[in-house]
Write a protein that holds these residues in place. Structure first.
Motif, short mmCIF file in Angstrom:
data_model
loop_
_atom_site.label_atom_id
_atom_site.label_comp_id
_atom_site.label_asym_id
_atom_site.label_seq_id
_atom_site.Cartn_x
_atom_site.Cartn_y
_atom_site.Cartn_z
N VAL A 19 -10.82 38.94 57.99
CA VAL A 19 -11.40 39.33 59.27
C VAL A 19 -11.28 38.16 60.24
O VAL A 19 -11.27 37.00 59.83
N ALA A 20 -11.16 38.50 61.50
CA ALA A 20 -11.18 37.51 62.57
C ALA A 20 -12.51 37.67 63.29
O ALA A 20 -12.97 38.78 63.55
N LYS A 21 -13.12 36.52 63.60
CA LYS A 21 -14.39 36.53 64.32
C LYS A 21 -14.29 35.63 65.55
O LYS A 21 -13.62 34.60 65.53
N CYS A 22 -14.98 36.05 66.58
CA CYS A 22 -15.11 35.26 67.80
C CYS A 22 -16.60 35.20 68.11
O CYS A 22 -17.23 36.25 68.27
N GLN A 23 -17.16 34.01 68.13
CA GLN A 23 -18.59 33.80 68.36
C GLN A 23 -19.43 34.66 67.41
O GLN A 23 -20.42 35.26 67.80
N GLY A 24 -18.97 34.77 66.17
CA GLY A 24 -19.70 35.49 65.14
C GLY A 24 -19.45 36.99 65.08
O GLY A 24 -19.86 37.65 64.14
N ALA A 25 -18.77 37.54 66.10
CA ALA A 25 -18.52 38.99 66.14
C ALA A 25 -17.16 39.31 65.53
O ALA A 25 -16.18 38.60 65.77
N LEU A 26 -17.11 40.39 64.75
CA LEU A 26 -15.84 40.85 64.18
C LEU A 26 -14.94 41.38 65.28
O LEU A 26 -15.36 42.21 66.09
N ILE A 27 -13.68 40.89 65.31
CA ILE A 27 -12.76 41.34 66.36
C ILE A 27 -11.42 41.83 65.82
O ILE A 27 -10.62 42.40 66.56
N GLY A 28 -11.14 41.58 64.54
CA GLY A 28 -9.86 42.03 63.99
C GLY A 28 -9.86 41.91 62.48
O GLY A 28 -10.75 41.29 61.89
N TYR A 29 -8.85 42.53 61.86
CA TYR A 29 -8.76 42.48 60.41
C TYR A 29 -7.33 42.66 59.92
O TYR A 29 -6.45 43.10 60.66
N LYS A 30 -7.12 42.31 58.67
CA LYS A 30 -5.83 42.50 57.99
C LYS A 30 -6.15 42.70 56.51
O LYS A 30 -6.88 41.92 55.92
N VAL A 31 -5.59 43.76 55.94
CA VAL A 31 -5.84 44.10 54.54
C VAL A 31 -4.50 44.25 53.82
O VAL A 31 -3.58 44.89 54.35
N GLY A 32 -4.40 43.67 52.64
CA GLY A 32 -3.19 43.81 51.85
C GLY A 32 -3.51 43.76 50.36
O GLY A 32 -4.63 43.42 49.97
N TYR A 33 -2.49 44.07 49.57
CA TYR A 33 -2.70 44.07 48.12
C TYR A 33 -1.37 43.87 47.40
O TYR A 33 -0.29 44.00 47.98
N GLN A 34 -1.49 43.56 46.11
CA GLN A 34 -0.30 43.35 45.29
C GLN A 34 0.44 44.67 45.14
O GLN A 34 -0.12 45.67 44.74
N PHE A 35 1.74 44.64 45.50
CA PHE A 35 2.60 45.82 45.40
C PHE A 35 3.37 45.76 44.09
O PHE A 35 3.43 46.73 43.36
N THR A 36 4.00 44.62 43.83
CA THR A 36 4.66 44.33 42.55
C THR A 36 4.30 42.89 42.19
O THR A 36 3.62 42.20 42.95
N GLU A 37 4.82 42.43 41.09
CA GLU A 37 4.54 41.05 40.66
C GLU A 37 4.98 40.04 41.72
O GLU A 37 4.33 39.01 41.91
N ASP A 38 6.08 40.33 42.42
CA ASP A 38 6.64 39.41 43.42
C ASP A 38 6.33 39.78 44.86
O ASP A 38 6.59 38.99 45.77
N THR A 39 5.81 40.99 45.09
CA THR A 39 5.65 41.49 46.46
C THR A 39 4.20 41.81 46.78
O THR A 39 3.51 42.51 46.04
N PHE A 40 3.76 41.31 47.93
CA PHE A 40 2.44 41.61 48.47
C PHE A 40 2.65 42.60 49.62
O PHE A 40 3.53 42.40 50.46
N TYR A 41 1.86 43.66 49.66
CA TYR A 41 1.98 44.67 50.70
C TYR A 41 0.88 44.49 51.73
O TYR A 41 -0.31 44.56 51.41
N SER A 42 1.26 44.23 52.98
CA SER A 42 0.31 44.12 54.07
C SER A 42 0.07 45.53 54.59
O SER A 42 0.93 46.11 55.27
N TRP A 43 -1.07 46.10 54.28
CA TRP A 43 -1.32 47.52 54.44
C TRP A 43 -1.90 47.91 55.80
O TRP A 43 -1.36 48.75 56.51
N LEU A 44 -3.03 47.32 56.16
CA LEU A 44 -3.73 47.72 57.38
C LEU A 44 -4.07 46.50 58.22
O LEU A 44 -4.30 45.42 57.67
#
Length: 146
Positions: free
Chosen positions: A45-70
């Protein structure tokens, strides 16, 4: 504007997704938990002055690949490099976790995302076709250099 990037929670993502107008429906806690269950994942999560302003979610897709999902940034905090800061943090984390590449998908209707990906070394490697054509997803890949 001072931005802080930190580890977030599924509750943070559910709250933030309701504030991003491009997403027709907010991401639910159940969707997040289902997709992330049993896999290595990263919620930022990204915060500015304590407030949530953005996010990025990802997970392991394969042993070598990470998937940036949302990901997303609320409208009033766009054009300040928040998404790029989230991307950079994710890339460092992924590299340190031993993955060789990051995969991500986006659509033509998100030109800012497409520009950010290509300007940060992501290459177009494919297209996931949808039934109606308007939901086609462009597949990007970034190989992490040793």
């Amino acid at each position: 504007m001072s931005i802080i990037i930190e580890i977030g929670s599924t509750a943070d993502i559910v709250a933030l997704s309701k504030l991003i107008p491009e997403f027709e429906q907010a991401t639910t806690f159940e969707q997040l938990e289902s997709r992330l269950a049993g896999v290595v994942s990263l919620i930022l999560v990204a915060k500015c002055q304590g407030a949530l302003i953005g996010y990025k979610v990802g997970y392991q897709f394969t042993e070598d690949t990470f998937y940036s999902w949302l990901g997303g940034v609320i409208p009033e905090h766009r054009k300040h490099g928040v998404a790029t800061q989230l991307l950079n943090y994710q890339e460092k984390w992924v590299w340190n976790a031993g993955y060789k590449q990051i995969k991500v998908k986006s659509m033509d209707r998100f030109p800012s995302m497409l520009k950010m990906l290509t300007s940060n070394g992501y290459e177009i490697v494919g297209l996931d076709k949808s039934v109606c054509g308007s939901e086609d997803k462009i597949v990007f890949l970034k190989r992490l250099v040793v």
